[in-house]
Design a protein around this motif. Structure first.
Motif, short mmCIF file in Angstrom:
data_model
loop_
_atom_site.label_atom_id
_atom_site.label_comp_id
_atom_site.label_asym_id
_atom_site.label_seq_id
_atom_site.Cartn_x
_atom_site.Cartn_y
_atom_site.Cartn_z
N ALA A 570 0.85 -1.19 0.00
CA ALA A 570 0.00 0.00 0.00
C ALA A 570 0.88 1.23 0.00
N SER A 571 0.33 2.34 -0.54
CA SER A 571 1.08 3.60 -0.60
C SER A 571 0.14 4.76 -0.36
N VAL A 572 0.69 5.86 0.17
CA VAL A 572 -0.08 7.09 0.37
C VAL A 572 0.71 8.23 -0.25
N ASP A 573 -0.02 9.25 -0.71
CA ASP A 573 0.65 10.37 -1.38
C ASP A 573 0.06 11.69 -0.95
N GLY A 574 0.54 12.75 -1.58
CA GLY A 574 0.13 14.10 -1.21
C GLY A 574 -1.28 14.46 -1.60
N THR A 575 -1.93 13.68 -2.44
CA THR A 575 -3.32 13.96 -2.82
C THR A 575 -4.32 13.39 -1.81
N GLY A 576 -3.84 12.71 -0.78
CA GLY A 576 -4.73 12.09 0.19
C GLY A 576 -5.27 10.76 -0.27
N ARG A 577 -4.59 10.10 -1.20
CA ARG A 577 -5.07 8.83 -1.74
C ARG A 577 -4.29 7.67 -1.13
N LEU A 578 -5.04 6.64 -0.71
CA LEU A 578 -4.48 5.37 -0.28
C LEU A 578 -4.63 4.39 -1.44
N ALA A 579 -3.51 3.88 -1.96
CA ALA A 579 -3.53 2.97 -3.10
C ALA A 579 -3.07 1.59 -2.65
N LEU A 580 -3.78 0.57 -3.15
CA LEU A 580 -3.45 -0.82 -2.83
C LEU A 580 -2.99 -1.49 -4.12
N TRP A 581 -1.77 -2.04 -4.08
CA TRP A 581 -1.16 -2.64 -5.25
C TRP A 581 -1.07 -4.16 -5.07
N ASN A 582 -1.36 -4.86 -6.17
CA ASN A 582 -1.16 -6.31 -6.21
C ASN A 582 -0.35 -6.61 -7.47
N LEU A 583 0.94 -6.91 -7.27
CA LEU A 583 1.84 -7.10 -8.41
C LEU A 583 1.52 -8.36 -9.19
N ASN A 584 0.80 -9.29 -8.62
CA ASN A 584 0.39 -10.47 -9.39
C ASN A 584 -0.68 -10.13 -10.41
N HIS A 585 -1.45 -9.07 -10.17
CA HIS A 585 -2.49 -8.65 -11.11
C HIS A 585 -2.02 -7.55 -12.04
N ASP A 586 -1.34 -6.55 -11.49
CA ASP A 586 -0.93 -5.41 -12.31
C ASP A 586 0.26 -4.75 -11.64
N ILE A 587 1.28 -4.48 -12.42
CA ILE A 587 2.47 -3.82 -11.87
C ILE A 587 2.52 -2.34 -12.24
N GLU A 588 1.51 -1.86 -12.94
CA GLU A 588 1.52 -0.46 -13.37
C GLU A 588 0.51 0.39 -12.61
N LEU A 589 -0.63 -0.21 -12.24
CA LEU A 589 -1.70 0.55 -11.59
C LEU A 589 -2.16 -0.18 -10.33
N PRO A 590 -2.62 0.56 -9.34
CA PRO A 590 -3.15 -0.09 -8.14
C PRO A 590 -4.48 -0.76 -8.42
N VAL A 591 -4.76 -1.82 -7.66
CA VAL A 591 -6.02 -2.54 -7.85
C VAL A 591 -7.17 -1.86 -7.12
N GLN A 592 -6.88 -1.14 -6.04
CA GLN A 592 -7.91 -0.41 -5.29
C GLN A 592 -7.30 0.88 -4.78
N ALA A 593 -8.15 1.88 -4.58
CA ALA A 593 -7.70 3.17 -4.06
C ALA A 593 -8.85 3.82 -3.30
N ALA A 594 -8.50 4.60 -2.31
CA ALA A 594 -9.48 5.34 -1.51
C ALA A 594 -8.84 6.66 -1.11
N SER A 595 -9.66 7.71 -1.04
CA SER A 595 -9.17 9.04 -0.70
C SER A 595 -9.72 9.47 0.65
N SER A 596 -8.96 10.29 1.35
CA SER A 596 -9.40 10.80 2.65
C SER A 596 -10.57 11.76 2.47
N SER A 597 -11.39 11.89 3.49
CA SER A 597 -12.58 12.73 3.40
C SER A 597 -12.23 14.21 3.24
N SER A 598 -11.09 14.60 3.80
CA SER A 598 -10.70 16.01 3.70
C SER A 598 -9.98 16.32 2.40
#
Length: 651
Positions: A570-598
């Motif tokens: 998982a990774s977090v960035d300056g846009t407030g997004r939590l990204a979940l990566w699964n390299l067995n499915h895709d190595i370029e894009l996260p499989v799920q993502a969620a953003s903070s309410s603020s």
């Protein structure tokens, strides 16, 4: 004892007096025998003797049991008429005196004109035998004293038993069998009325008692405003309310759906419970703690899976509040933190001790290492001094390594100093290594911003720097390399500061040398670490990353491997997004993502030990807990797939 002696002396004196009187009587009797003429001058009248005997013994002289006899042929006893009666009386008196005791000579008394009566010598006459009087002799009876104890025994009660009926017949009242029907009804009615009156009386008494009890409750003494204020301000009351309220809030925290209908078909493709999306489970925010503050770091407890620690920086709008705060949030206590600890400076890093769950370690912006204990108060129990022996620059990274019996705290600051500490002694570091690189243009110092150890490794680690390059650091000298920074082996790819480094967890031994780095250049990179036991290079060598993840629109602040799935991170960035990566499915894009309410930046993230929840926090001061669900649950072939993916990336 003295009283007893006095009684014995009195008895001895009395016996001596009696013996003296007895001797005097004997002497008088002997004198009378020797001088009979003197005795003949006086005569005892029989009437006087009878009166004397009657006065002494009463009617005993005339009882049939008295043995009276006369001596045959004795002169004076053959008289007829009154003379015979007198002699018999004298004989009876003598017999009685003999029965009462041995005859003792007394003073001579005239008995008759014929002469005095002579008594036999003491002891010659048996008790109960008749005594014959001889003219010219005197008989003196001897009296003895005796004690008689009278017992009064009550007569024995005679108890008789009769087999007849033992009941007492009562003649009062008429015969029940002869009562009329009206009389019976009248009596039954009276009994019922009596019972009803008793019941009503009992109810009235109970109602009266209840009214009195309520009146007493209303009459309870009320506390005055001063008493109430003193109680509310007392420390014991505050601690009690705080502890009990936390317990009640934990008990009331229940997410069970009481309105669930088990008759409905729950197999819905659009159901969020299928585990295919990131769900925000809860969030923690308290104005007293996190208002105008940013979350700088997060850490889950290894002992208590419901506890997560959050480190906060200072509140610029409240200069009187503590500069740094560490809050322990409980997933069963959503309204406020379980514990709140204070620090004299911004807390940049926080970590639980894996070997003592009560200890919490923090790194401060001032360069101090702080130690809190959940069993103590809010202030640090130990902290390092602000001297040249320790850190004097911000501590952006720390970690507890070792075993239960031999563990140490490793810390690094931006001045290039790496220190080793004992948790029970923070006065000075056990070891200190200054990292330097001679190839730097302006200064030899290496500004360390993050570091991490590989699994089962305590002597070497990878350190990220502010210049965007990662280096291997050895704590001790080893074959082919010296202690300190290996300047010729550089993980050079980032063009900006490295924000975090994280090694792969020990899910499989073939993946423990993989690690992720995040940077302010909007990328996350995957690396394979050079073996620590391998000798250092003698010429500058740049190690290239296996893959670059660049699907980000802002700084990437943190990235962490899943502790359960080998190919998920998982990774977090300056846009407030939590990204979940699964390299067995895709190595370029996260499989799920969620953003903070603020929508504000997320600074850090942390996986819980089972790998089913992720804690994130950012500049809004709120801690978000996301439920990963089945996204991090590994399948049987995920290890093999990930091995193929890594093999392809290396080739």
């Amino acid at each position: 004892m003295e009283h007893r002696k006095e009684e014995l002396e009195k008895k001895r004196a009395k016996l001596a007096e009696l013996r003296r009187q007895r001797e005097e009587r004997k002497r008088a009797a002997l004198q009378s025998r020797e001088n009979p003429a003197a005795g003949s001058s006086t005569r005892i009248d029989s009437e006087d003797i009878n009166d004397l005997v009657n006065s002494l013994v009463g009617d005993r002289a005339r009882s049939p049991t008295s043995q009276i006899s006369t001596a045959a042929g004795t002169p004076g006893m053959s008289r007829e008429g009154s003379g015979m009666g007198r002699d018999r009386s004298i004989s009876a008196a003598t017999s009685i005196g003999t029965h009462m005791g041995s005859p003792v000579p007394r003073a001579a008394t005239p008995l008759s004109a014929a002469g005095p009566l002579v008594a036999p010598s003491p002891g010659t006459t048996a008790p109960g035998t008749s005594v014959s009087f001889v003219p010219g002799q005197r008989v003196v009876p001897e009296f003895k004293t005796s004690e008689i104890v009278i017992f009064d025994f009550p007569p024995k009660e005679k108890v008789t038993y009769n087999k007849e009926a033992q009941t007492t017949e009562s003649g009062e009242g008429p015969d029940e069998s002869l009562l009329t029907e009206e009389e019976i009804e009248r009596r039954v009615k009276e009994i019922r009325e009596k019972d009803e009156k008793a019941r009503i009386t009992k109810e009235e008494e109970r109602a009266r008692r209840e009214a009195e009890a309520k009146a007493k409750e209303n009459e309870i003494k009320r506390l005055t405003d001063e008493q109430r204020a003193s109680i509310l301000e007392s420390g014991e009351f505050s601690v009690f309310i705080e502890q009990t309220s936390r317990v009640m809030e934990r008990a009331l925290d229940e997410d069970y759906d009481f309105m669930v209908d088990y008759t409905l078909d729950t197999a819905n493709e659009n159901d969020d419970a299928s585990g295919e999306k990131l769900k925000l489970a809860m969030s923690f925010h308290d104005d007293k703690v996190s208002r105008n503050r940013s979350v700088m770091d997060l850490a889950w407890s290894s002992k208590f899976p419901e506890l997560v620690a959050a480190a906060y920086n200072r509140n610029p709008m409240a200069p009187n509040e503590p500069d740094g705060i560490v809050a322990l949030w409980n997933t069963h206590l959503k309204e406020r933190p379980e514990f709140v600890f204070y620090a004299p400076s911004d807390v940049l890093r926080v970590s639980f001790s894996d070997f003592n769950p009560s200890l919490i370690v923090g790194g401060a912006y001032s360069g101090q290492i702080l130690l809190w204990d959940t069993r103590a108060k809010a202030q640090p129990v130990l902290k390092t001094p602000l001297t040249a022996g320790g850190h004097t620059h911000p501590v952006y990274s720390l970690k507890v390594v070792g075993s239960t019996n031999a563990h140490q705290l490793i810390s690094a600051s931006t001045d290039g100093l790496v220190c080793s500490w004992q948790l029970d002694m923070l006065a000075q570091p056990q070891e200190a290594i200054e990292l330097s690189h001679p190839a730097h243009l302006r200064t030899d110092e290496v500004s360390v911003t993050c570091f991490d150890f590989a699994d089962n490794e305590t002597t070497a680690f990878i350190a990220g720097t502010a210049e965007g390059v990662a280096y291997q650091v050895n704590r001790y000298d080893r074959a082919g390399s010296k202690a300190g920074l290996s300047g010729f082996d550089a993980y050079r790819a980032h063009t900006a500061r490295i924000n975090s480094i994280n090694f792969h967890p020990p899910i499989a031994s073939e993946f423990t040398d993989l690690f992720l780095t995040t940077s302010a250049d909007w990328t996350t990179r995957l690396w394979r670490a050079r073996p620590a036991a391998k000798p250092a290079s003698t010429v500058p060598t740049d190690i290239k990353p296996l893959h670059v993840f660049d699907a980000f629109d802002d700084y990437v602040y943190d990235a962490r491997w899943s502790p359960a799935h080998p190919a998920v991170f998982a990774s977090v960035d300056g846009t407030g997004r939590l990204a979940l990566w699964n390299l067995n499915h895709d190595i370029e894009l996260p499989v799920q993502a969620a953003s903070s309410s603020s929508g504000r930046a997320l600074n850090r993230l942390a996986w819980d030990r089972p790998g089913r929840r992720i804690a994130t926090g950012g500049t809004d001061g709120t801690v978000y807990i996301y439920d990963v669900g089945d996204l991090s649950a590994p399948r049987p072939d995920d290890h093999a797939k990930f091995s193929h993916v890594i093999g392809d990336l290396m080739n």
